[in-house]
Design a protein around this motif. Structure first.
Motif, PDB file in Angstrom:
ATOM      1  N   GLU A 521       0.816  -1.216   0.000  1.00  0.00           N
ATOM      2  CA  GLU A 521       0.000   0.000   0.000  1.00  0.00           C
ATOM      3  C   GLU A 521       0.850   1.268   0.000  1.00  0.00           C
ATOM      4  OE1 GLU A 521      -3.142  -0.248   2.952  1.00  0.00           O
ATOM      5  OE2 GLU A 521      -4.340  -1.329   1.464  1.00  0.00           O
ATOM      6  N   GLY A 522       1.766   1.346  -0.920  1.00  0.00           N
ATOM      7  CA  GLY A 522       2.558   2.559  -1.090  1.00  0.00           C
ATOM      8  C   GLY A 522       3.688   2.731  -0.084  1.00  0.00           C
ATOM      9  N   VAL A 523       3.872   1.772   0.797  1.00  0.00           N
ATOM     10  CA  VAL A 523       4.956   1.874   1.772  1.00  0.00           C
ATOM     11  C   VAL A 523       5.993   0.785   1.468  1.00  0.00           C
ATOM     12  CG1 VAL A 523       5.567   1.800   4.224  1.00  0.00           C
ATOM     13  CG2 VAL A 523       3.331   2.688   3.514  1.00  0.00           C
ATOM     14  N   LYS A 524       7.252   1.208   1.539  1.00  0.00           N
ATOM     15  CA  LYS A 524       8.308   0.229   1.249  1.00  0.00           C
ATOM     16  C   LYS A 524       9.375   0.287   2.337  1.00  0.00           C
ATOM     17  CE  LYS A 524      11.523  -0.959  -2.486  1.00  0.00           C
ATOM     18  NZ  LYS A 524      12.003  -0.589  -3.813  1.00  0.00           N
ATOM     19  N   VAL A 525       9.811  -0.864   2.801  1.00  0.00           N
ATOM     20  CA  VAL A 525      10.927  -0.895   3.744  1.00  0.00           C
ATOM     21  C   VAL A 525      12.029  -1.791   3.188  1.00  0.00           C
ATOM     22  CG1 VAL A 525       9.509  -0.457   5.799  1.00  0.00           C
ATOM     23  CG2 VAL A 525      10.036  -2.816   5.146  1.00  0.00           C
ATOM     24  N   LEU A 526      13.249  -1.456   3.594  1.00  0.00           N
ATOM     25  CA  LEU A 526      14.416  -2.233   3.191  1.00  0.00           C
ATOM     26  C   LEU A 526      15.036  -2.822   4.456  1.00  0.00           C
ATOM     27  CD1 LEU A 526      16.817  -2.972   1.237  1.00  0.00           C
ATOM     28  CD2 LEU A 526      17.753  -0.710   1.770  1.00  0.00           C
ATOM     29  N   ASN A 544      19.879   6.055  -2.144  1.00  0.00           N
ATOM     30  CA  ASN A 544      19.499   7.475  -2.182  1.00  0.00           C
ATOM     31  C   ASN A 544      18.004   7.706  -1.987  1.00  0.00           C
ATOM     32  OD1 ASN A 544      18.599   6.627  -4.633  1.00  0.00           O
ATOM     33  ND2 ASN A 544      20.466   7.289  -5.683  1.00  0.00           N
ATOM     34  N   ARG A 545      17.294   6.685  -1.639  1.00  0.00           N
ATOM     35  CA  ARG A 545      15.856   6.880  -1.400  1.00  0.00           C
ATOM     36  C   ARG A 545      15.468   6.636   0.064  1.00  0.00           C
ATOM     37  NH1 ARG A 545      15.357   4.670  -6.607  1.00  0.00           N
ATOM     38  NH2 ARG A 545      15.046   2.586  -5.795  1.00  0.00           N
ATOM     39  N   ILE A 546      16.442   6.632   0.953  1.00  0.00           N
ATOM     40  CA  ILE A 546      16.132   6.365   2.362  1.00  0.00           C
ATOM     41  C   ILE A 546      15.400   7.543   2.987  1.00  0.00           C
ATOM     42  CG2 ILE A 546      17.146   6.026   4.657  1.00  0.00           C
ATOM     43  CD1 ILE A 546      19.325   4.446   3.196  1.00  0.00           C
ATOM     44  N   GLU A 547      14.284   7.250   3.587  1.00  0.00           N
ATOM     45  CA  GLU A 547      13.485   8.293   4.207  1.00  0.00           C
ATOM     46  C   GLU A 547      13.777   8.340   5.699  1.00  0.00           C
ATOM     47  OE1 GLU A 547       9.519   8.107   2.427  1.00  0.00           O
ATOM     48  OE2 GLU A 547       8.780   8.631   4.424  1.00  0.00           O
ATOM     49  N   GLN A 548      13.954   7.152   6.277  1.00  0.00           N
ATOM     50  CA  GLN A 548      14.065   7.077   7.735  1.00  0.00           C
ATOM     51  C   GLN A 548      14.679   5.735   8.132  1.00  0.00           C
ATOM     52  OE1 GLN A 548      10.104   6.987   9.321  1.00  0.00           O
ATOM     53  NE2 GLN A 548      10.773   7.062  11.441  1.00  0.00           N
ATOM     54  N   THR A 549      15.460   5.740   9.215  1.00  0.00           N
ATOM     55  CA  THR A 549      15.929   4.463   9.764  1.00  0.00           C
ATOM     56  C   THR A 549      14.919   4.046  10.827  1.00  0.00           C
ATOM     57  OG1 THR A 549      18.213   5.125   9.425  1.00  0.00           O
ATOM     58  CG2 THR A 549      17.833   3.295  10.940  1.00  0.00           C
ATOM     59  N   LEU A 550      14.257   2.926  10.610  1.00  0.00           N
ATOM     60  CA  LEU A 550      13.227   2.509  11.572  1.00  0.00           C
ATOM     61  C   LEU A 550      13.844   1.819  12.780  1.00  0.00           C
ATOM     62  CD1 LEU A 550      10.465   1.147   9.145  1.00  0.00           C
ATOM     63  CD2 LEU A 550      10.510   3.340  10.345  1.00  0.00           C
ATOM     64  N   ALA A 571      22.004  -5.034  11.878  1.00  0.00           N
ATOM     65  CA  ALA A 571      20.655  -5.283  11.349  1.00  0.00           C
ATOM     66  C   ALA A 571      19.898  -3.966  11.330  1.00  0.00           C
ATOM     67  CB  ALA A 571      19.924  -6.289  12.228  1.00  0.00           C
ATOM     68  N   VAL A 572      19.460  -3.567  10.141  1.00  0.00           N
ATOM     69  CA  VAL A 572      18.802  -2.269   9.999  1.00  0.00           C
ATOM     70  C   VAL A 572      17.533  -2.404   9.167  1.00  0.00           C
ATOM     71  CG1 VAL A 572      19.308   0.166   9.557  1.00  0.00           C
ATOM     72  CG2 VAL A 572      21.155  -1.488   9.512  1.00  0.00           C
ATOM     73  N   ILE A 573      16.521  -1.647   9.553  1.00  0.00           N
ATOM     74  CA  ILE A 573      15.338  -1.533   8.684  1.00  0.00           C
ATOM     75  C   ILE A 573      15.170  -0.054   8.324  1.00  0.00           C
ATOM     76  CG2 ILE A 573      12.883  -2.012   8.398  1.00  0.00           C
ATOM     77  CD1 ILE A 573      13.039  -4.090  10.577  1.00  0.00           C
ATOM     78  N   PHE A 574      15.120   0.216   7.013  1.00  0.00           N
ATOM     79  CA  PHE A 574      14.910   1.577   6.528  1.00  0.00           C
ATOM     80  C   PHE A 574      13.525   1.695   5.913  1.00  0.00           C
ATOM     81  CE2 PHE A 574      19.492   0.805   5.632  1.00  0.00           C
ATOM     82  CZ  PHE A 574      20.039   1.814   6.405  1.00  0.00           C
TER      83      PHE A 574
END
Ligand code: GLC
Ligand code: CA
Length: 579
Positions: A521-526, A544-550, A571-574
């Motif tokens: 639904e329009g949200v993407k995480v890496l 270059n598309r990182i919005e936030q480090t979760l 271990a990171v989720i962006f």
């Protein structure tokens, strides 16, 4: 993949059009269900908390820790069996399915436990052990008493005058033989597990009805789900034909998903699951992806989610191959991408500890690798299961001598090696790494003598490292595995993309980093997970598309251009801006 022509066709189509597959919202995966959004916390009752000082965990002990369970962000508790049992296999040998094991308390305690859980918004899943019962169950006592007893047909008997039955392999028998001769009626009975766990005869409609009635008894009390123990073995060809020599090396092929198993599940669904708001999961998911899929295809009305072993089985004493790990989890995800639902877990009461098997339990890397593994479990599609203590990064106890073990599988396995003249030292060294008792040592609540688990003598020793790995210490340390676990559950509850999002593996050949995206639904995480004790880097266009480090188990990630450099077990989720 061959079994899923539709999925193959879809990906070929997308390769041809050169576009990335858009997350599809017309699939069953977007049907919201509480059990898909659940975070399951598994409690081994014997080892969680002892309220009366007899050294054995109990229901009142669990009640006293419910605020802790709630604070983890778990929403469902799966309790290993708590029914009356002579404890040949720690409760997996039930002698009365409608009563509570005296070690654990009483039905009054159970009713209180359930209401205290519901008060806190926690749900309860019961373990239903009906491939077999205890030999001390009234049904079996009757059944073995004479050949014409009305309960005779509740179990599998082979009259000795027909000769020795064809060999069947037993998982827990000290000779590996699943047939036990009983002189009382001059016949053999079948036990896929221990001698004290005779297999119930599911081909007998009376047995099936008994089981559904038992399940309704618990559902009427208000329990919220059922985990069906060893259920893939329940159906059998009762003519007991000969299997090829050596079949036991590959016994699942011969034991799992036989004959009418699906029809028994349909019947159970009709009589029990469909009548209550309960979730259902069966241990084991058959021999093929197709069989697993059939179990949980909602149009077939069997069970809700598959619990497959291929992932958890990857870890070996000599280590494991990350590429294989990625391949297995990706394969299972793709098979369930449109329909059906999976369980995600790397540990349970039949395995050694998560961080010792899949991570690195050295003082240097225990914390980072435990956090990394929990990040994996809580960021995959499927319902995550956390086994008690893994939220702290508890480790293997690593027994040296056979006398230290309490588990029947370990003890009888040892006897079998001795009986067969096998390599005892090798057996013990494997056991030290993989024994189920590693995962059953008492919960580490604090640094006191018995880790706050009991005031008496614990039934299984407390791990000596409880002085440094325990709830009390971790509660006060914002860098602890526990803190990180809570952050992860919070993230999962607040980001539906982590529950429902489409999974895509990136750079499958990368030797150290497991990288994937989830999109919905329009949200993407890496998600980037370094599975190794060395630094590693990966080049990804998403940089270059990182919005936030979760979430990150270190202070920060080093990103230069398109290159992410990860520290050992980082271990990171962006959150990623979409193209
Ligand atoms: C399942 C249980 C295991 C038990 C066995 C026999 O595999 O998870 O703990 O020993 O069944 O009931
Ligand atoms: Ca107790």
């Amino acid at each position: 993949m061959n079994q899923f022509p539709a999925i193959v066709a879809l990906s070929i189509l997308c390769m041809a059009c050169g576009k990335q597959t858009e997350p599809r919202n017309d699939t069953e995966q977007t049907d919201k269900k509480w059990w898909k959004e659940a975070i399951i916390y598994q409690i081994y009752p014997r080892s969680f908390s002892d309220s009366n000082g007899d050294g054995i965990g109990d229901l009142r002990g669990i009640i006293s820790k419910l605020d802790y369970v709630k604070s983890l962000g778990a929403t469902v508790v799966w309790l290993n069996p708590i029914y009356s049992s002579p404890n040949a296999d720690n409760g997996y040998d039930v002698s009365d399915y409608r009563d509570i094991m005296t070690d654990f308390g009483s039905m009054t305690d159970f009713d209180l436990l359930l209401s205290e859980m519901h008060k806190r918004g926690l749900k309860l899943v019961m373990d239903i052990v009906v491939n077999h019962s205890s030999d001390e169950h009234e049904w079996f006592k009757q059944s073995r008493s004479s050949r014409d007893n009305p309960y005779r047909g509740y179990y599998h008997w082979w009259p000795a005058e027909k000769g020795k039955p064809n060999y069947r392999y037993s998982l827990f028998d000290e000779n590996g033989d699943a047939w036990k001769y009983d002189s009382l009626t001059d016949a053999y009975y079948l036990h896929y597990f221990a001698q004290k766990q005779p297999d119930l005869n599911w081909e007998n409609p009376k047995v099936r009805q008994e089981v559904y009635d038992i399940m309704k008894f618990w559902a009427e009390k208000g329990v919220d789900g059922f985990r069906l123990d060893a259920f893939q073995f329940a159906a059998k060809d009762t003519t007991f034909p000969a299997f090829p020599k050596g079949f036991e090396q590959n016994f699942i092929q011969y034991y799992a998903m036989q004959d009418d198993l699906h029809s028994y599940l349909k019947e159970m669904n009709e009589q029990v699951f469909s009548k209550y708001d309960v979730m259902s999961v069966a241990e084991g998911a058959g021999r093929t992806l197709q069989e697993a899929h059939d179990l949980v295809d909602s149009d077939r009305n069997e069970i809700n989610m598959a619990y497959a072993f291929e992932g958890v089985d990857i870890a070996k004493p000599q280590g494991y191959d990350l590429l294989h790990f990625k391949e297995v989890f990706s394969k299972w995800d793709s098979a369930f991408a449109k329909k059906g639902w999976l369980s995600i877990f790397l540990a349970n009461h039949d395995q050694a500890r998560l961080v010792s098997r899949f991570g690195n339990d050295s003082p240097e890397y225990r914390v980072s690798s435990a956090k990394m593994l929990n990040t994996f479990i809580l960021s995959m599609r499927g319902t995550p299961y956390c086994y008690y203590g893994d939220e702290l990064g508890m480790t293997n106890i690593g027994f040296e001598n056979v006398e230290q073990y309490r588990d029947i599988a370990a003890i009888n396995g040892y006897k079998k090696v001795v009986n067969q003249g096998g390599d005892v030292r090798k057996y013990l060294s494997n056991l030290k790494f993989s024994s189920r008792d590693n995962g059953r040592t008492p919960m580490q609540w604090d640094a006191s003598e018995n880790a706050g688990f009991t005031t008496g003598t614990p039934w299984l020793p407390v791990n000596e490292n409880h002085t440094t790995i325990n709830v009390a210490l971790e509660e006060n340390n914002p860098n602890s595995v526990l803190y990180h676990f809570r952050k992860l559950t919070y993230l999962r509850h607040n980001n539906p993309v982590l529950v429902y999002g489409q999974y895509k593996l990136l750079q499958k050949e990368h030797p150290s980093i497991y990288a994937y995206t989830r999109e919905w639904e329009g949200v993407k995480v890496l998600v980037l997970l370094n599975f190794k004790a060395e630094k590693a880097s990966i080049e990804l266009a998403d940089a270059n598309r990182i919005e936030q480090t979760l979430i990150d188990n270190y202070e920060e990630v080093d990103i230069q251009g398109n290159i992410f450099s990860l520290k050992p077990y980082q271990a990171v989720i962006f959150k990623i801006k979409r193209e």
